[in-house]
Enzyme design. Structure first.
Site, PDB file in Angstrom:
ATOM      1  N   HIS A   1      -7.864  -4.603  13.831  1.00 18.17           N
ATOM      2  CA  HIS A   1      -7.749  -3.504  12.880  1.00 18.17           C
ATOM      3  C   HIS A   1      -9.051  -2.700  12.797  1.00 18.17           C
ATOM      4  CE1 HIS A   1      -7.460  -1.816   8.750  1.00 18.17           C
ATOM      5  NE2 HIS A   1      -6.193  -1.681   9.072  1.00 18.17           N
TER       6      HIS A   1
ATOM      7  N   GLY B   1      -9.776 -11.359   4.424  1.00 18.76           N
ATOM      8  CA  GLY B   1      -8.881 -10.956   5.502  1.00 18.76           C
ATOM      9  C   GLY B   1      -9.174  -9.520   5.908  1.00 18.76           C
TER      10      GLY B   1
ATOM     11  N   GLU C   1      -2.690  -1.117  13.451  1.00 18.19           N
ATOM     12  CA  GLU C   1      -3.726  -0.090  13.196  1.00 18.19           C
ATOM     13  C   GLU C   1      -5.025  -0.466  13.914  1.00 18.19           C
ATOM     14  OE1 GLU C   1      -2.479   1.127   8.709  1.00 18.19           O
ATOM     15  OE2 GLU C   1      -3.387  -0.844   8.925  1.00 18.19           O
TER      16      GLU C   1
ATOM     17  N   CYS D   1      -5.069   4.607   0.219  1.00 27.97           N
ATOM     18  CA  CYS D   1      -5.945   4.498   1.398  1.00 27.97           C
ATOM     19  C   CYS D   1      -6.844   5.700   1.667  1.00 27.97           C
ATOM     20  CB  CYS D   1      -5.125   4.177   2.631  1.00 27.97           C
ATOM     21  SG  CYS D   1      -6.084   3.341   3.875  1.00 27.97           S
TER      22      CYS D   1
END
Ligand code: FUB
Ligand code: ZN
Length: 618
Positions: free
Chosen positions: A288, A206, A340, A436
């Site tokens: 994204h 994903g 995002e 992140c």
């Protein structure tokens, strides 16, 4: 398989020493201070407050733990009692940290740092399950749900990051424990996912990342099944019947979809995770932005190893569409906070923009890979733009505070009131609860030495300008290049190539095209420009110096008139740096400042401001 695509050689990190200037300063600071700081955070240092991603008026806006990343591994390894805490991809922060450490060790061994990394790798090994499974979220939270939600649950993304760390650590130290751990996980994945006619689930990640990591594992081990799996993930993406359509059907009412209702990430649509079409048919980046960058990297890697020029052409189409229609002047990408993601052509708002740090970090890695295949200055120009104006700008001078998103316009007074600005932080937080950007930035900085040069045949390509000493192999001969400069503050560079017959190819940045001067041994030369590089072909005597002077005028940069948000606006750029007006030195009401056509700029070097900057006044 057809022949691999020819690639230029990138020097080892130990062969390019940054010797000062901005890059040197940022690199040394990352090594000495930032990497230890991040280690403390991963171990939940009490001094750090992690911000939540969004400003929630009804919440305190801080996370319970700074990270809990190491704690999750300890619990999964049976060394501590407790519960998993964090994002489903919390493990990825340790992976990125280990990768950054590996690049530092590749440049220079450091027993103390290596001991920490060895300790962490032992812990990762202990957290690995008997069958090779490794992901603390599933081990602790949902052991019976492994590989059932490839969209939401990031197992393959986390695995990809840990694989990148494993290869980097192996290459830096020769130690293969983490590589073996990740080979076991890769074997397990390979036994479950793959072509349906082999009795496997035809699923793919994903969130892309594992594709490029599998190719790194393949290069490190020579095991072809790793490359085949990467190729499968790339080729299968977007094919009918769509795996994620079927997965959604299975998971509609499951535990995972409740994680982010109504149907978690599926609700963003197929473009969000780039499975709306097979990758070769996609003509623009959609969805994204970080996913898009890692997908592009994976496509390049697979194309390179399999000789698939069609796949490489597909990446180039995506790239050109992006830089012509979807990239900010700062090299920021992904204009919408919702998902995002990239949106439509020329939709580049300045205040609601997301422009995640990781997206630009991914862009830098993407460009580095393109440059190895094709020495065209457009890739280095984009790399440089993203590097200075989003990646490095995302962190504070001490490297210990970070922006996750990088807007071009911020009005602190309205952030809390405007729900469209929930993601915007007016000041860089110390960390984020969401695993992140910060360690992603660290691994990029730690590998800066790979971005400066590449060598193709008898040509040394200089992509970026930064003070350094490099040792390169050019057509079998040992070559040393010494570069002195205070770039990007001074737009002049002195390069001394060691003796030998070879070409030095200097990138002429887009902002200096048509206005630069090159001298060799004091004599002005007219070097032929090929794909944006000035080619200086010579039998070097070892003492001749190349002096390059770039355009040092302050530039007004205007957006394409289709960018509605930029009508009547101008950006100011000096060298590769896009400037920022702040209230601190310009007062409030920044929006009411304007430049007239005849305004001229003065430039002043301010050694004591922001660690040394060129201040502009108009
Ligand atoms: O989903 C994993 C990472 O978290 C993404 O790459 C970032 O955009 C952030 O959402
Ligand atoms: Zn990020």
């Amino acid at each position: 398989m057809s022949q691999k695509l020819h690639k230029a050689a990138t020097p080892e990190l130990s062969d390019v020493k940054l010797t000062g200037g901005l890059f040197g300063k940022v690199y040394d600071n990352t090594r000495e201070h930032v990497i230890p700081y991040m280690w403390d955070i991963l171990n939940d240092s009490d001094d750090i407050k992690a911000a939540s991603m969004f400003v929630e008026t009804d919440k305190k806006g801080e996370e319970e733990y700074p990270s809990h990343c190491i704690a999750n591994f300890k619990i999964a390894a049976g060394e501590e009692k407790g519960n998993f805490y964090g994002m489903v991809f919390q493990d990825s922060d340790l992976a990125k940290w280990l990768e950054a450490v590996s690049y530092m060790l590749a440049a220079k061994r450091d027993p103390e740092l290596e001991a920490k990394a060895d300790w962490a790798i032992d812990l990762v090994e202990k957290a690995q399950e008997e069958d090779g499974y490794l992901d603390t979220y599933f081990t602790l939270n949902a052991p019976d749900k492994k590989f059932t939600d490839l969209m939401e649950c990031h197992e393959l993304y986390v695995t990809g990051h840990m694989m990148e760390a494993a290869v980097a650590y192996y290459e830096a130290t020769g130690k293969r424990k983490l590589l073996d751990v990740m080979l076991r996980m890769a074997k397990l994945i390979d036994s479950k996912l793959g072509p349906a006619d082999q009795g496997k689930m035809p699923g793919y990640p994903g969130h892309e990342e594992i594709e490029l990591a599998l190719v790194k594992m393949y290069r490190a081990t020579g095991e072809e099944w790793l490359l085949n799996l990467a190729k499968f993930f790339i080729d299968e993406r977007g094919q009918e019947p769509k795996y994620f359509v079927e997965e959604l059907e299975r998971n509609k009412n499951s535990y995972f979809s409740k994680y982010n209702p109504p149907y978690g990430m599926y609700s963003f649509g197929q473009e969000y995770a780039q499975y709306h079409l097979p990758v070769r048919e996609q003509k623009e980046f959609l969805g994204h932005a970080v996913r898009c960058m890692y997908l592009a990297e994976g496509m390049i890697d697979v194309a390179r190893e399999t000789g698939d020029t069609g796949l490489l052409d597909a990446v180039k189409d995506l790239f050109h569409n992006m830089i012509e229609r979807k990239m900010y002047v700062t090299g920021g990408i992904g204009s919408s906070a919702d998902g995002e993601r990239f949106t439509g052509d020329y939709d580049l708002p300045n205040n609601t923009v997301y422009a995640e740090t990781c997206a630009s970090v991914g862009l830098v890695f993407f460009m580095q890979k393109m440059l190895e295949l094709e020495q065209n200055s457009v890739y280095a120009d984009v790399m440089e733009r993203a590097l200075y104006n989003t990646c490095l700008a995302s962190t504070s001078l001490d490297g210990k505070n970070y922006f996750y998103v990088n807007p071009l316009e911020v009005n602190p007074a309205i952030i809390k009131q405007n729900p469209d600005l929930r993601h915007v932080k007016p000041v860089r937080p110390q960390w984020f609860g969401c695993a992140c950007c910060p360690p992603n930035l660290a691994r990029m900085i730690a590998s800066l030495g790979k971005d400066i040069y590449c060598v193709n045949g008898d040509k040394v390509f200089v992509h970026l300008y930064a003070a350094n000493e490099a040792s390169l192999k050019v057509n079998g001969q040992d070559v040393k290049i010494s570069m002195e400069t205070n770039y990007p503050y001074e737009l002049s560079v002195r390069i001394t190539p060691s003796a030998g017959k070879y070409t030095v190819a200097l990138r002429i940045p887009d902002w200096s095209r048509g206005c630069y001067e090159i001298k060799v041994a004091g004599d002005k030369i007219d070097a032929k420009l090929v794909n944006g590089y000035a080619m200086i072909d010579r039998d070097w005597n070892g003492s001749d110096v190349i002096e390059i002077t770039f355009d040092d005028k302050v530039k007004r940069v205007y957006a394409n008139p289709n960018v509605i948000s930029d009508i009547g606006k101008v950006a100011i750029q000096y060298g590769p740096v896009v400037y920022c007006l702040e209230e601190v030195d310009n007062g409030s009401n920044l929006h009411s400042l304007f430049l007239t056509g005849d305004n001229t700029f003065t430039k002043t070097w301010k050694a004591d401001k922001l660690g040394g900057i060129v201040e502009l006044k108009a």
